[in-house]
Design a protein around this motif. Structure first.
Motif: not given
Length: 115
Positions: A83, A85, A87, A98, A100
């Motif tokens: 994964k 991320k 942000f 956030m 993913g």
């Protein structure tokens, strides 16, 4: 490793193929992660189009010579990458987000480069 694979590795034979909007440099015996395909494990597939073939010091770039060329591969694995991320933040605005994403892939083993 089979005798044919060893010969092609020693000779420096590789091909450049386009697949899923990306280009990959492949040689016989390589494991390559491609964009997800709807293929079963063990199924033989053809990668293409072939953009270039290198055989030792000889490089083939001519479209007429490359039109019959194919790279044959076998599907080894279907899976998903780690994964990543995403942000987002705006300072002093009490905003953060956030998200993913996990990209699916198909791993193939290159069996043969045909000219």
């Amino acid at each position: 490793m089979s005798e044919q694979v060893e010969k092609t590795k020693e000779a420096g034979v590789y091909a450049v193929v386009a697949d899923g909007g990306k280009q990959y440099r492949v040689a016989v015996g390589d494991l390559v992660k491609l964009e997800r395909r709807t293929s079963e494990i063990g199924e033989k597939i053809s990668l293409g189009p072939v953009l270039a073939i290198q055989e030792g010091e000889n490089m083939i770039l001519d479209a007429a010579q490359l039109s019959p060329a194919k790279v044959l591969a076998e599907v080894v694995k279907q899976g998903r990458n780690r994964k990543i991320k995403i942000f987002k933040k705006k300072r002093r605005k009490a905003y953060d987000r956030m998200r993913g994403h996990r990209q699916s892939f198909t791993e193939v083993k290159v069996l043969e480069i045909q000219r």
